[in-house]
Design a protein around this motif. Sequence first.
Motif, mmCIF file in Angstrom:
data_model
loop_
_atom_site.group_PDB
_atom_site.id
_atom_site.type_symbol
_atom_site.label_atom_id
_atom_site.label_comp_id
_atom_site.label_asym_id
_atom_site.label_seq_id
_atom_site.Cartn_x
_atom_site.Cartn_y
_atom_site.Cartn_z
ATOM 1 N N VAL A 230 -78.156 -39.359 43.153
ATOM 2 C CA VAL A 230 -76.851 -39.834 42.710
ATOM 3 C C VAL A 230 -77.096 -41.110 41.912
ATOM 4 N N LEU A 231 -76.716 -41.059 40.635
ATOM 5 C CA LEU A 231 -76.972 -42.147 39.698
ATOM 6 C C LEU A 231 -75.654 -42.836 39.362
ATOM 7 N N GLU A 232 -75.521 -44.089 39.802
ATOM 8 C CA GLU A 232 -74.293 -44.844 39.583
ATOM 9 C C GLU A 232 -74.629 -46.227 39.033
ATOM 10 N N THR A 233 -73.858 -46.679 38.073
ATOM 11 C CA THR A 233 -74.069 -47.958 37.403
ATOM 12 C C THR A 233 -74.441 -49.070 38.371
ATOM 13 N N GLY A 234 -75.555 -49.738 38.074
ATOM 14 C CA GLY A 234 -75.953 -50.933 38.804
ATOM 15 C C GLY A 234 -76.687 -50.688 40.112
ATOM 16 N N SER A 235 -76.828 -49.442 40.522
ATOM 17 C CA SER A 235 -77.445 -49.145 41.811
ATOM 18 C C SER A 235 -78.639 -48.221 41.641
ATOM 19 N N PRO A 236 -79.725 -48.468 42.397
ATOM 20 C CA PRO A 236 -80.817 -47.499 42.362
ATOM 21 C C PRO A 236 -80.314 -46.148 42.870
ATOM 22 N N PRO A 237 -80.959 -45.055 42.488
ATOM 23 C CA PRO A 237 -80.504 -43.736 42.926
ATOM 24 C C PRO A 237 -80.440 -43.620 44.449
ATOM 25 N N THR A 238 -79.437 -42.929 44.920
ATOM 26 C CA THR A 238 -79.376 -42.522 46.321
ATOM 27 C C THR A 238 -79.791 -41.064 46.340
ATOM 28 N N VAL A 239 -80.660 -40.714 47.268
ATOM 29 C CA VAL A 239 -81.215 -39.364 47.311
ATOM 30 C C VAL A 239 -80.617 -38.607 48.483
ATOM 31 N N TYR A 240 -80.078 -37.421 48.199
ATOM 32 C CA TYR A 240 -79.485 -36.550 49.215
ATOM 33 C C TYR A 240 -80.334 -35.303 49.364
ATOM 34 N N LEU A 241 -80.544 -34.888 50.610
ATOM 35 C CA LEU A 241 -81.302 -33.677 50.924
ATOM 36 C C LEU A 241 -80.408 -32.708 51.689
ATOM 37 N N PRO A 242 -80.658 -31.405 51.542
ATOM 38 C CA PRO A 242 -79.892 -30.439 52.332
ATOM 39 C C PRO A 242 -80.198 -30.610 53.819
#
Length: 182
Positions: free
Chosen positions: A68-80
């Motif tokens: 998940v790529l959102e302005t100003g934040s490093p990516p958050t990674v989601y797994l099943p």
Amino acid sequence: MDPNALERARAVWTFRGQRRPAFAHVPGTGQESVWDYPRPPLYVRDARLIEIHAGTRCLARSNVSIRVLETGSPPTVYLPTDAFDASLLRPSPRRTRCEWKGEAHYWHVQGSDGLIRDALWSYPDAGDEAAVIAGWLAAYPARLHCVIAGETVRAQAGGYYGGWITTEIVGPFKGEPGTGQW
């Protein structure tokens, strides 16, 4: 939830990824600037190997993830969810709300050294663009040992956000002092 409250929350953000601010670091070859990410966030599939450990216990391992790529934040990674050892998960009563993804539910993790509180979260009822992560789990790298493609992840500052910082990501990142309305 009051729809006007949601619009007010969204309107607070100063930066929305349309242009990189002057204080942002310029990415080098093979790097991404968090200031080029949009708001609302972008959901990008990633096939690199992700490993998450709770002490010496392997909590999750997968070649399927969504960044998940959102302005100003490093990516958050989601797994099943099927990437996780469900025997190590304990439901938490904690709930928070994201103006883009909805209500987050949290899990404690039974690590090799004891219970790690609120170490994972998900959005079970995520809608709109976020529906691709509905029910998937994300991990706080400050609480768990997270690895992406062999590189140990550094935690995003501040304790609230769960961004994954690697050498390919440049900031500065929200969560650090003075970044409240980025």
